[in-house]
Scaffold this motif. Structure first.
Motif, mmCIF file in Angstrom:
data_model
loop_
_atom_site.group_PDB
_atom_site.id
_atom_site.type_symbol
_atom_site.label_atom_id
_atom_site.label_comp_id
_atom_site.label_asym_id
_atom_site.label_seq_id
_atom_site.Cartn_x
_atom_site.Cartn_y
_atom_site.Cartn_z
ATOM 1 N N LEU A 29 4.598 -22.802 -40.268
ATOM 2 C CA LEU A 29 3.662 -22.224 -41.229
ATOM 3 C C LEU A 29 3.938 -20.733 -41.386
ATOM 4 O O LEU A 29 4.393 -20.090 -40.453
ATOM 5 C CB LEU A 29 2.227 -22.445 -40.744
ATOM 6 N N PRO A 30 3.629 -20.204 -42.543
ATOM 7 C CA PRO A 30 3.934 -18.779 -42.768
ATOM 8 C C PRO A 30 2.961 -17.865 -42.045
ATOM 9 O O PRO A 30 1.781 -18.169 -41.949
ATOM 10 C CB PRO A 30 3.773 -18.633 -44.293
ATOM 11 N N ALA B 79 -3.972 -19.560 -30.066
ATOM 12 C CA ALA B 79 -3.103 -20.114 -29.032
ATOM 13 C C ALA B 79 -2.848 -19.067 -27.959
ATOM 14 O O ALA B 79 -2.867 -19.365 -26.760
ATOM 15 C CB ALA B 79 -1.792 -20.589 -29.647
ATOM 16 N N PHE C 268 1.681 -25.968 -27.259
ATOM 17 C CA PHE C 268 1.884 -26.938 -28.335
ATOM 18 C C PHE C 268 1.488 -26.342 -29.673
ATOM 19 O O PHE C 268 2.226 -26.445 -30.663
ATOM 20 C CB PHE C 268 1.061 -28.197 -28.027
ATOM 21 N N VAL C 269 0.312 -25.719 -29.722
ATOM 22 C CA VAL C 269 -0.161 -25.125 -30.975
ATOM 23 C C VAL C 269 0.804 -24.065 -31.454
ATOM 24 O O VAL C 269 1.163 -23.997 -32.633
ATOM 25 C CB VAL C 269 -1.567 -24.525 -30.786
ATOM 26 N N PRO D 196 -4.137 -19.617 -35.983
ATOM 27 C CA PRO D 196 -3.731 -20.527 -34.905
ATOM 28 C C PRO D 196 -2.925 -19.827 -33.821
ATOM 29 O O PRO D 196 -3.130 -20.095 -32.639
ATOM 30 C CB PRO D 196 -2.881 -21.578 -35.633
ATOM 31 N N GLU E 121 3.914 -25.745 -32.839
ATOM 32 C CA GLU E 121 3.682 -26.442 -34.096
ATOM 33 C C GLU E 121 3.410 -25.481 -35.244
ATOM 34 O O GLU E 121 3.544 -25.852 -36.407
ATOM 35 C CB GLU E 121 2.488 -27.400 -33.947
ATOM 36 N N SER E 122 2.989 -24.265 -34.931
ATOM 37 C CA SER E 122 2.644 -23.347 -36.008
ATOM 38 C C SER E 122 3.847 -22.660 -36.589
ATOM 39 O O SER E 122 3.726 -21.905 -37.535
ATOM 40 C CB SER E 122 1.681 -22.268 -35.505
#
Lengths: 146, 509, 326
Positions: free
Chosen positions: A25-26, A43, A17-18, A39, A21-22
């Motif tokens: 993000l750059p 992960a 999930f992490v 992250p 979801e990341s």
């Protein structure tokens, strides 16, 4: 199906999930690692650890053997916690705590009403007095001013 | 030396005025109360009192606030031992062995040793502060982002390796804690991570709701429904005091905890909670009976409690010697001085000897007052355990809710506490340790920020971590830790290795 | 049992009567006014809010508790006031960052937590320009030295700030953009850590409000090269301003002002403006601000609106120039 297998699987899902979801993000560069950098590293680490737990999980307690004897009580307490979360601002601290404590004393613990009500009352209003009036920690007063 | 003694006399003459004595006593009392209440920590207490100090003279105001600060460190151990709720985040480690001792009927001894350890640590740190403040502060300034990062990595590894249970599971919990700490705004790029539009999450998940939820709420969830809790019989005075053996076992942990805590405390910005974790881990490693840890080992209370107090005193070193705030609490103390027009800077000790030495002397007295305050209360507190649990646990729940809400007057924190409580309960069922999560949450932003700051400083060259001497030392130690951890795998066969013996002994095989 | 229920009813009615808002009549203000400080206690906003509230209480004849609602760089507290009931009983004491955050939200394409137009300014209280601070042993003795060195080694000189898009970051970038130099930004978690980073030698420079480094200057650990104001600082008369040195569009102030939600009734706003004018120019408040090394700079509502609009435009431009940092 042991507890380690189940928990390992759950952790693996969290790692996934992490990671997913990341992706918005750059990642950044080496001199300026981006918001997704750590992250993703975490992960990945969690994923590796989760797999280790999964594969070494054969010797752990079987899942079905977990004891849930206190489960009903736990459920009631959890319910009280979540009620507190959503009621504390609209209803105000005193009323919310009064309801929760009366529920726990009277319904869950089955104490007699002439014990549980005054006790609930005393604790909720008393703690409000100590914190809000004496210690000046603002506690919510809710719609009725209580 | 002679000059120091002279200054100290000046300090005592200031501290012993009736007004300042009153402030010291008041501050310690309020600090103890604030520390005992779960959630409301020393920062909240100091912030509440800040406006009151505007009307006092600067020495008195500082004495009052400082009293609250180190007083809270004493009080935090009380709820940790009696109810397994950390009075403030730094008391998390005391929850583990302290509560175990309470369940075995040794609550009095635990409270006693916690108080004594705190006193020794506090007094020794003040002596350190007195003599070593300026040179230590300059040394501490040399800690930059690369050093922080390496130190924190070492701390996390030490924790994963030392706490009971499977190392893999512990490390997984550390990583989980770090991930929880990632929620919120990323301070180095401005992006919001995992906060899904909830403004209150923008600042991240606070450590207080996490700690109170994982320890306090989870404890209630696990215990409330159980058939019969062992009732605590009325303790005799003898039961309140530690046994001779317990005393002897505590001496070295207190000493080690003090030194460790002080050194970690002087580093600007470091989380003091790390000193308690490292102290616990070291005690476990050095103990001859490591399997006792987690089940009521007095060393597991003495070490962390001393480290805690020493770290909070150490945090004052850079603030007083250089005028640099090392964390939110010293920042408030600085503000209290600034309001009176006093700007602590490198010349503070020279220019304001009355305030500085008055504070030092007052801290000696304060520690003594707290010891005398806490010891008789041990008897009162232990009786607290005799309240039937069915009345006790809703009360505990109420304290948790109010304590957590009071931190930020935000119901989101109560939600976090509830979720963490549920998580803690489930983790217990699945045989995981919850303490590493708390450490992960606390350290997440510092580790990430240090890492990225270090890389920004070196423009992308990872070698910076090894080029700087202090950082290199920490990383080398971390490497040794990893190798020691892998040794059992290398030494297959007869000698199965210390940790496996340990885990087997704990599981009662 | 019956007597107990009567007691309960009595309790409840007492609670309702004492807590019920707005039953009393009379001219504003008729009950306590909350002054929201969107930063943790001990910070600049807090230390300005408390003496101001103390000075306003006798004038308005109502208690004025200062409530700290910190979080997300101030956004939590500011949003709280923006959406609160506009009856004049919830006010905001904000710093210049109030103008920056909606711009940053726009930059990232996020919905803005509040807008500048959600507030009506009551009064400006102080406005300190930032100053360029370096260590005493640094090789530069003037802004010209600094700029020349930065041009020789672009991106090498490190400076600290209190956080990305924070006041110290925007100020420095405004100067860098105008001077045409590239510096390396090392964000920290606040003004304190930014100072620590400079003193410890981990960065070479930073922009900061003069009150923060007053004691360091006296002790001789740092020196100041330039000032972001339109005029020279009274406390540092030897330090040239960037405008003097030719950087015409470099002007940055860390200011604190009082605001109310936009829809607050105009009579209440007028009363607040009058009261704040008296309080801010009174001896107690001036005294308190002097102790903090931050001189009072008072502007009444309409003048403050003009100041704010100009300042916000400068900041918006600076934020757009910084862009997304990745």
């Amino acid at each position: 199906m042991t507890i380690d297998r189940v928990s390992g699987f759950a952790l693996l899902m969290i790692a996934g999930f992490v990671a997913v979801e990341s992706r918005v993000l750059p990642l950044g560069t080496h001199s300026r690692p981006g918001a997704a950098y750590l992250p993703l590293v975490l992960a990945a680490s969690l994923g590796v650890l989760a797999l280790l737990i999964l594969f070494k999980g054969r010797s752990a307690l079987p899942f079905g053997k977990i004891k849930w004897t206190e489960g009903r009580h736990a459920l009631a307490i959890m319910g009280a916690c979540f009620f507190a979360t959503f009621a504390i601002e609209p209803l105000g601290y005193r009323i919310t705590l009064l309801l929760i404590l009366f529920f726990l004393f009277g319904v869950v613990e089955r104490m007699k009403v002439w014990w549980s009500l005054p006790l609930a009352f005393g604790l909720s209003f008393g703690s409000f007095f100590i914190f809000d009036t004496l210690l000046k920690v603002p506690l919510p007063r809710g719609g009725l001013g209580l | 030396m002679a000059e120091t003694l002279q200054n100290l006399l000046l300090g005592f003459s200031t501290a012993l005025t009736p007004a300042n004595l009153l402030y010291a006593f008041g501050g310690c009392l309020i600090g103890t109360m604030v520390g005992v209440l779960p959630g409301v920590g020393p920062l909240a207490g100091i912030s509440l009192l800040l406006p009151t100090t505007f009307g006092l003279d600067p020495t008195g105001g500082l004495i009052l606030l400082a009293g609250v600060y180190y007083g809270a460190m004493y009080g935090g151990s009380t709820t940790s031992i009696l109810m397994r709720i950390p009075g403030e985040a730094a008391s998390v480690m005391t929850c583990i062995d302290g509560y175990a001792m309470a369940q075995k009927g040794r609550a009095g001894a635990a409270l006693f040793i916690a108080a004594v350890g705190s006193y020794v640590a506090g007094t020794a740190s003040v002596i350190g502060l007195m003599f070593l403040a300026p040179p230590l502060a300059r040394f501490a300034l040399g800690f930059g982002p690369p050093e922080y990062f390496s130190l924190l990595i070492l701390g996390l590894l030490v924790l994963g390796y030392m706490t009971g249970g499977s190392m893999v599971k512990n490390l997984a919990m550390v990583v989980l804690g770090l991930l929880i700490g990632m929620i919120g705004i990323d301070h180095m790029s401005g992006y919001f991570r995992f906060s899904y539009g909830v403004v209150a999450l923008g600042d991240g998940i606070g450590v207080v709701p996490v700690a109170v939820g994982l320890f306090g709420i989870a404890e209630i969830l696990a215990t409330a429904g159980q058939a019969k809790r062992p009732e605590v019989i009325k303790p005799k005075l003898r039961d309140l005091l530690p046994s001779g053996e317990e005393f002897r076992d505590s001496v070295k942990p207190i000493g080690r905890g003090t030194v460790l805590g002080f050194l970690i405390g002087i580093i600007p910005g470091s989380a003091h909670i790390i000193s308690t974790f490292v102290a616990y881990a070291i005690e476990r490693r050095l103990s001859r009976h490591p399997e006792k840890f987690g089940k009521g080992a007095i060393e597991g209370v003495a070490g962390p409690e001393s480290a805690n107090n020493a770290a909070s005193c150490g945090a004052l070193v850079p603030m007083l010697a250089l005028g640099v705030p090392t964390g939110p609490i010293p920042a408030v103390l600085l503000a209290a001085l600034m309001v009176h027009g006093i700007n602590p800077g490198p010349l503070f000790i020279k220019e304001q000897p009355v305030i500085f030495w008055g504070l030092i002397a007052s801290m000696y007295l304060g520690n003594l007052v707290l010891l005398l305050l806490n010891l008789p209360m041990v008897g009162i507190f232990v009786n607290f355990l005799r309240i039937p649990y069915r009345i006790l646990y809703p009360t505990i729940l109420m304290f948790c809710v109010v304590g957590v809400y009071a931190v930020n007057t935000s119901y989101v924190d109560v939600a976090i506490m509830s979720i963490m409580g549920l998580l803690g309960y489930l983790l217990r069922k699945f045989d995981y340790e919850t303490a590493p999560i708390v450490l992960g949450v606390v350290l997440a932003s510092i580790i990430e920020m240090s890492f990225r700051q270090a890389l920004a400083m070196s423009d992308g060259k990872y070698a910076i971590f090894i080029q700087r001497p202090i950082s290199a030392v920490f990383l080398a130690a971390a490497l040794i830790m990893i190798l020691l951890g892998l040794r059992p795998l290398i030494q297959k066969g007869i000698n199965r290795g210390w940790r496996e013996h340990l885990t087997k002994a704990e599981k009662g095989e | 049992m019956r007597s107990r229920s009567w007691i309960l009813i009595l309790f409840l009615s007492a609670g309702i009567l004492t807590g019920w808002p707005g039953i009393s009549a009379g001219e504003y203000p008729t009950r306590p006014i909350s002054l929201i400080a969107p930063f943790p206690p001990g910070g600049v906003a807090d230390l300005t809010a408390r003496p101001l509230a103390a000075a306003l209480e006798p004038i308005l004849k109502q208690p004025m508790p200062v409530v700290n609602k910190s979080g997300a760089g101030g956004a939590v507290g500011m949003q709280y006031v923006a959406v609160s009931k506009p009856d004049g009983y919830t006010l905001l004491l904000a710093l210049s960052s109030i103008s920056v955050m909606p711009e940053v939200d726009k930059l990232f394409g996020r919905p803005q937590t509040y807008k500048k137009e959600d507030f009506v300014p009551i009064a400006l209280l102080n406005a300190d320009p930032t100053v360029l601070t370096v260590r005493k042993d640094a090789p530069w003795n003037s802004v010209a030295d600094f700029v020349a060195d930065a041009k020789k080694r672009p991106g090498e000189i490190k400076y600290s700030s209190s956080g990305i898009y924070g006041t110290l970051h925007v100020a420095m970038e405004m100067f860098a953009h105008s001077a045409g130099i590239k510096l390396r930004h090392i964000p920290t978690q606040g003004g304190g850590p930014a100072l620590t980073a400079l003193l410890g030698g981990h960065v070479e420079a930073f922009a900061v409000g003069p009150s923060v480094i007053a004691s360091q200057l006296k002790a001789g650990t740092v020196k100041v090269l330039g000032c972001w104001g339109a005029k020279r600082l009274a406390s540092l008369p030897d330090i040239p301003t960037f405008k003097e040195l030719g950087f015409k569009d470099v002007e940055f102030y860390i200011w604190a002002g009082m605001f109310a939600p936009k829809a607050t009734p105009p009579e209440a706003v007028k009363i607040l403006r009058e009261a704040t004018k008296k309080a801010a120019n009174g001896p107690e408040f001036k005294n308190a601000m002097e102790k903090l090394n931050t001189p009072v700079y008072y502007l009444d509502g309409p003048d403050f609106q003009k100041f704010w609009d100009e300042d916000a435009a400068r900041l918006a431009k600076a934020v757009r120039n910084i862009g997304k940092v990745q």
